[in-house]
Design an enzyme around this catalytic site. Structure first.
Site, short mmCIF file in Angstrom:
data_model
loop_
_atom_site.label_atom_id
_atom_site.label_comp_id
_atom_site.label_asym_id
_atom_site.label_seq_id
_atom_site.Cartn_x
_atom_site.Cartn_y
_atom_site.Cartn_z
NE ARG A 132 14.95 -9.40 5.06
CZ ARG A 132 14.07 -10.32 4.70
NH1 ARG A 132 14.07 -11.48 5.31
NH2 ARG A 132 13.18 -10.08 3.76
CE LYS A 162 7.70 -11.89 7.26
NZ LYS A 162 7.85 -13.31 6.87
NE ARG A 195 3.44 -18.89 -0.85
CZ ARG A 195 4.31 -18.22 -0.10
NH1 ARG A 195 3.89 -17.60 0.99
NH2 ARG A 195 5.59 -18.20 -0.41
NE ARG A 208 8.70 -16.81 -3.66
CZ ARG A 208 9.25 -16.07 -2.71
NH1 ARG A 208 8.54 -15.15 -2.08
NH2 ARG A 208 10.51 -16.25 -2.35
NE ARG A 228 12.30 -18.58 0.62
CZ ARG A 228 11.08 -18.76 0.12
NH1 ARG A 228 10.83 -19.76 -0.71
NH2 ARG A 228 10.10 -17.94 0.46
#
Length: 213
Positions: free
Chosen positions: A87, A13, A126, A160, A171
């Site tokens: 959300r 996104k 990533r 991360r 998540r």
């Protein structure tokens, strides 16, 4: 033009929002960025946000809507991209009411569809530039051979801490529990369009461009 980008963590996104900002002059409204900006501003709202977050509590929908309203009163650019909000169904209702209050409309809700296993594989590979935030991926877009960011030339990269499989699946489950109802909500309103979030970045951008016209 005002749009919502829907999709689980790591669906891309943020990457697509940045392309829309660059190519269409749209304004990205990311909940996280707005909260950080508010805290840094020292405004009355910012102090309220800081107090809540420093106490380890969740910021209320009312505060987030207040921050969005501040943005709606500012520079519209080519329209707004809502990234990470809404959300939940109550948040979706609140956003709809806020846009109506400002005489604005929601033009499209773009769902970035992904396969969970493929998404986990992509995200665990990533990393980002520590300076400019450019995203790299060991599989599809590796860090340049000279070890320097192709965007800004910095040589520090980071991953991360929660970009691991166990954390990601947690998540994802949280996302599906809370946010999946929005897909039916916006489908019923006729606003929902879906694109393949796991395609190449430019392919996804092309699919989104086709939706927006």
């Amino acid at each position: 033009m005002n749009i919502i980008l829907l999709g689980p963590p790591g669906a891309g996104k943020g990457t697509q929002a940045r392309k829309l900002v660059d190519e269409r002059g749209m304004v990205q409204l990311s909940t996280g960025d707005m909260l950080r900006d508010a805290m840094a501003s020292g405004s009355e709202m910012g102090q309220k946000v800081a107090a809540i977050m420093n106490a380890g509590e969740l910021v209320t929908d009312e505060i987030v809507i207040g921050l969005i309203e501040e943005k709606l009163n500012g520079d519209h650019g080519g329209g707004f991209i809502f990234d990470g909000f809404p959300r939940t169904l109550p948040q979706a209702d609140a956003l709809g009411a806020l846009l109506e209050k400002h005489g604005a409309t929601l033009d499209a809700v773009i769902e970035m569809q992904v396969d969970d296993d493929a998404l986990v594989a992509r995200i665990t590979a990533r990393s980002t530039c520590g300076n400019c935030g450019e995203v790299y991926n060991d599989l599809s877009k590796p860090i340049p051979a000279d070890g320097k960011c192709g965007n800004c030339g910095a040589s520090e990269f980071k991953r991360r801490a929660d970009d691991n499989e166990e954390s990601l699946r947690t998540r994802l489950m949280e996302y599906y529990k809370k946010t999946s109802p929005l897909i039916g909500y916006y489908y019923a309103k006729g606003d929902l369009k879906s694109v393949d979030g796991l395609a190449e970045i430019d392919e996804v951008a092309g699919a989104i461009a086709a939706v927006l016209g």
